[in-house]
Design a protein around this motif. Structure first.
Motif, PDB file in Angstrom:
ATOM      1  N   MET A 149      46.235  60.840  93.914  1.00  0.00           N
ATOM      2  CA  MET A 149      44.990  60.107  93.728  1.00  0.00           C
ATOM      3  C   MET A 149      43.951  60.925  92.953  1.00  0.00           C
ATOM      4  O   MET A 149      43.162  60.391  92.189  1.00  0.00           O
ATOM      5  N   GLU A 150      43.938  62.240  93.177  1.00  0.00           N
ATOM      6  CA  GLU A 150      42.898  63.078  92.569  1.00  0.00           C
ATOM      7  C   GLU A 150      42.925  63.051  91.036  1.00  0.00           C
ATOM      8  O   GLU A 150      41.862  62.975  90.407  1.00  0.00           O
ATOM      9  N   PRO A 151      44.111  63.104  90.365  1.00  0.00           N
ATOM     10  CA  PRO A 151      44.094  63.012  88.896  1.00  0.00           C
ATOM     11  C   PRO A 151      43.465  61.716  88.394  1.00  0.00           C
ATOM     12  O   PRO A 151      42.734  61.724  87.390  1.00  0.00           O
ATOM     13  N   LEU A 152      43.733  60.600  89.067  1.00  0.00           N
ATOM     14  CA  LEU A 152      43.137  59.322  88.664  1.00  0.00           C
ATOM     15  C   LEU A 152      41.621  59.362  88.825  1.00  0.00           C
ATOM     16  O   LEU A 152      40.873  58.932  87.933  1.00  0.00           O
ATOM     17  N   LEU A 153      41.146  59.892  89.962  1.00  0.00           N
ATOM     18  CA  LEU A 153      39.709  59.988  90.179  1.00  0.00           C
ATOM     19  C   LEU A 153      39.056  60.902  89.146  1.00  0.00           C
ATOM     20  O   LEU A 153      37.954  60.626  88.659  1.00  0.00           O
ATOM     21  N   ALA A 154      39.740  61.990  88.791  1.00  0.00           N
ATOM     22  CA  ALA A 154      39.194  62.916  87.784  1.00  0.00           C
ATOM     23  C   ALA A 154      39.051  62.218  86.430  1.00  0.00           C
ATOM     24  O   ALA A 154      38.049  62.415  85.720  1.00  0.00           O
ATOM     25  N   GLN A 155      40.024  61.400  86.071  1.00  0.00           N
ATOM     26  CA  GLN A 155      39.934  60.674  84.805  1.00  0.00           C
ATOM     27  C   GLN A 155      38.812  59.648  84.832  1.00  0.00           C
ATOM     28  O   GLN A 155      38.070  59.495  83.850  1.00  0.00           O
ATOM     29  N   LEU A 156      38.666  58.948  85.952  1.00  0.00           N
ATOM     30  CA  LEU A 156      37.592  57.954  86.065  1.00  0.00           C
ATOM     31  C   LEU A 156      36.220  58.620  86.007  1.00  0.00           C
ATOM     32  O   LEU A 156      35.301  58.116  85.343  1.00  0.00           O
ATOM     33  N   ARG A 157      36.073  59.768  86.672  1.00  0.00           N
ATOM     34  CA  ARG A 157      34.797  60.483  86.629  1.00  0.00           C
ATOM     35  C   ARG A 157      34.500  60.976  85.220  1.00  0.00           C
ATOM     36  O   ARG A 157      33.358  60.920  84.752  1.00  0.00           O
ATOM     37  N   ALA A 158      35.546  61.471  84.535  1.00  0.00           N
ATOM     38  CA  ALA A 158      35.338  61.996  83.177  1.00  0.00           C
ATOM     39  C   ALA A 158      34.917  60.896  82.210  1.00  0.00           C
ATOM     40  O   ALA A 158      34.106  61.125  81.311  1.00  0.00           O
ATOM     41  N   GLU A 192      40.379  68.257  79.909  1.00  0.00           N
ATOM     42  CA  GLU A 192      40.819  68.707  81.239  1.00  0.00           C
ATOM     43  C   GLU A 192      41.297  67.539  82.097  1.00  0.00           C
ATOM     44  O   GLU A 192      42.214  67.687  82.905  1.00  0.00           O
ATOM     45  N   ALA A 193      40.700  66.367  81.892  1.00  0.00           N
ATOM     46  CA  ALA A 193      41.109  65.183  82.656  1.00  0.00           C
ATOM     47  C   ALA A 193      42.345  64.507  82.076  1.00  0.00           C
ATOM     48  O   ALA A 193      42.882  63.581  82.689  1.00  0.00           O
ATOM     49  N   GLY A 194      42.804  64.961  80.912  1.00  0.00           N
ATOM     50  CA  GLY A 194      43.983  64.357  80.294  1.00  0.00           C
ATOM     51  C   GLY A 194      43.691  63.102  79.496  1.00  0.00           C
ATOM     52  O   GLY A 194      44.621  62.387  79.106  1.00  0.00           O
ATOM     53  N   LEU A 195      42.412  62.835  79.230  1.00  0.00           N
ATOM     54  CA  LEU A 195      42.058  61.641  78.453  1.00  0.00           C
ATOM     55  C   LEU A 195      42.070  61.897  76.954  1.00  0.00           C
ATOM     56  O   LEU A 195      42.167  60.959  76.152  1.00  0.00           O
ATOM     57  N   LEU A 196      41.930  63.156  76.548  1.00  0.00           N
ATOM     58  CA  LEU A 196      42.040  63.555  75.146  1.00  0.00           C
ATOM     59  C   LEU A 196      42.987  64.734  75.058  1.00  0.00           C
ATOM     60  O   LEU A 196      43.165  65.480  76.028  1.00  0.00           O
ATOM     61  N   GLU A 197      43.589  64.907  73.880  1.00  0.00           N
ATOM     62  CA  GLU A 197      44.367  66.115  73.640  1.00  0.00           C
ATOM     63  C   GLU A 197      43.733  66.904  72.507  1.00  0.00           C
ATOM     64  O   GLU A 197      43.113  66.340  71.601  1.00  0.00           O
ATOM     65  N   ARG A 198      43.880  68.207  72.567  1.00  0.00           N
ATOM     66  CA  ARG A 198      43.256  69.143  71.637  1.00  0.00           C
ATOM     67  C   ARG A 198      44.331  69.690  70.701  1.00  0.00           C
ATOM     68  O   ARG A 198      45.324  70.246  71.169  1.00  0.00           O
ATOM     69  N   ALA A 239      47.988  57.904  77.111  1.00  0.00           N
ATOM     70  CA  ALA A 239      46.663  57.753  77.724  1.00  0.00           C
ATOM     71  C   ALA A 239      46.405  56.291  78.077  1.00  0.00           C
ATOM     72  O   ALA A 239      45.498  55.639  77.550  1.00  0.00           O
ATOM     73  N   ASP A 240      47.197  55.754  79.004  1.00  0.00           N
ATOM     74  CA  ASP A 240      47.097  54.330  79.346  1.00  0.00           C
ATOM     75  C   ASP A 240      45.756  53.982  79.980  1.00  0.00           C
ATOM     76  O   ASP A 240      45.164  52.944  79.664  1.00  0.00           O
ATOM     77  N   LEU A 241      45.261  54.843  80.867  1.00  0.00           N
ATOM     78  CA  LEU A 241      43.998  54.534  81.536  1.00  0.00           C
ATOM     79  C   LEU A 241      42.856  54.482  80.521  1.00  0.00           C
ATOM     80  O   LEU A 241      42.009  53.585  80.574  1.00  0.00           O
ATOM     81  N   ALA A 242      42.836  55.433  79.575  1.00  0.00           N
ATOM     82  CA  ALA A 242      41.780  55.446  78.560  1.00  0.00           C
ATOM     83  C   ALA A 242      41.802  54.156  77.750  1.00  0.00           C
ATOM     84  O   ALA A 242      40.752  53.553  77.480  1.00  0.00           O
ATOM     85  N   ARG A 243      42.992  53.697  77.392  1.00  0.00           N
ATOM     86  CA  ARG A 243      43.082  52.461  76.596  1.00  0.00           C
ATOM     87  C   ARG A 243      42.666  51.240  77.418  1.00  0.00           C
ATOM     88  O   ARG A 243      42.068  50.306  76.882  1.00  0.00           O
ATOM     89  N   GLN A 244      42.984  51.244  78.703  1.00  0.00           N
ATOM     90  CA  GLN A 244      42.550  50.125  79.554  1.00  0.00           C
ATOM     91  C   GLN A 244      41.029  50.090  79.675  1.00  0.00           C
ATOM     92  O   GLN A 244      40.416  49.018  79.649  1.00  0.00           O
TER      93      GLN A 244
END
Length: 317
Positions: A1-10, A53-59, A74-79
């Motif tokens: 659950m924590e990775p999903l919450l981190a992405q939503l917060r980011a 760091e949240a995995g929403l972008l890559e460097r 990055a499915d969550l970002a696209r949603q």
């Protein structure tokens, strides 16, 4: 659950949402993002770090620059971005500024090529029937693809052709100038599932078996070691994945070896079949395209078990 919450917060911040929307349409470096958003580099760098760091972008480091883009998965970002209203004035203004940056990037790269006398569009320079070749390639590809890689992508034309059929397309090239042109092409056309990356075709910075299809168009005749280049391309393929080489068939234009730095005067079917076999692929029937120089498309399937790994059998009569 924590990775999903981190992405939503980011993602839950206006500037970071704008960054995600921009990087979903192409790769941008920090200075370009500063120019588009009108914000300082330290502030944007912090936002970008949180998104990475949240995995929403890559460097993606490239020489003195670092580019940022959405990762392929990055499915969550696209949603999240799908819920942004297209008519939002801030997002629309960012897109206009991004289009201007892409045009400036393309112009700078094109001017550098003209100044240095480089002939970067080889298909046009040789008068080859690009449209017929592209149609033949699409006829070989499945209607729907997952991930596709184009090695030696040049100006990114094949990425544009294949993007509508694929979940994501990745262009790889050893030339920063070529990648600048490819980024400009993709950005101007709003192709959000395509990206490019600096890479040596003999040492691709990608994991094994990550792609459904790999293409090499007008690349192999420059290769000092075609066997190694095809083995590296095949390494990227999943079992039963498709490898397509598009290149010149044998020809008598010897001046191309000196004038255009071609290492090989075309290839025949036997040579490609041997190299495919050594790379763990099964060759399929080649397709020839007529033109001022003979062009062939050589497809092959990645074997689930390499030929060398198959167990020996004893036949008893």
């Amino acid at each position: 659950m924590e990775p999903l919450l981190a992405q939503l917060r980011a993602a839950a911040e206006p500037t970071r949402l704008r960054l995600l929307a921009l990087c979903a349409r192409g790769a941008f470096c920090v200075s370009e993002l500063c120019a588009i958003l009108g914000q300082s580099q330290p502030r944007l760098s912090r936002h970008l770090r949180l998104l990475v760091e949240a995995g929403l972008l890559e460097r993606l480091p490239e020489g003195a620059n670092v580019y940022f883009q959405l990762p392929p998965m990055a499915d969550l970002a696209r949603q999240i971005l799908a819920r942004l209203p297209e008519e939002d004035p801030t997002i629309a203004a960012d897109r206009r500024a991004a289009a201007r940056i892409a045009a400036e990037r393309a112009r700078a790269a094109s001017e550098a090529f003209r100044r240095d006398g480089a002939d970067w569009d080889e298909m046009r320079a040789l008068g080859l029937p690009a449209g017929a070749i592209e149609m033949a390639l699409l006829a070989l590809l499945p209607e729907r693809l997952g991930r596709v890689a184009d090695i030696g992508t040049g100006t990114g034309r094949l990425l544009e052709v294949m993007a509508p059929r694929a979940e994501s397309v990745l262009g790889l090239d050893a030339s920063r100038e070529m990648l600048a042109l490819a980024r400009a092409r993709l950005g101007e056309r709003g192709i959000g599932n395509a990206s490019v990356r600096l890479a040596d075709m003999y040492r691709l910075p990608l994991p094994d078996a990550g792609f459904d299809a790999v293409t090499l168009q007008m690349v192999l005749h420059y290769a000092e070691d075609p066997t190694a280049a095809l083995a590296e391309a095949a390494r990227l393929l999943r079992p039963d994945g498709l490898l397509v080489v598009i290149d010149l068939a044998p020809h008598a234009r010897q001046e191309l070896l000196a004038r255009s730095a071609h290492r090989w005067p075309g290839f025949d079917d036997a040579a490609l079949a041997g190299w495919f076999g050594a790379a763990g692929c099964a060759p399929l029937p080649a397709v020839e395209i007529a033109g001022p120089l003979p062009v062939r498309l050589w497809p092959a399937r990645r074997l689930a078990v390499p030929v060398a790994a198959l167990p020996e059998t004893t036949l008893n009569f």
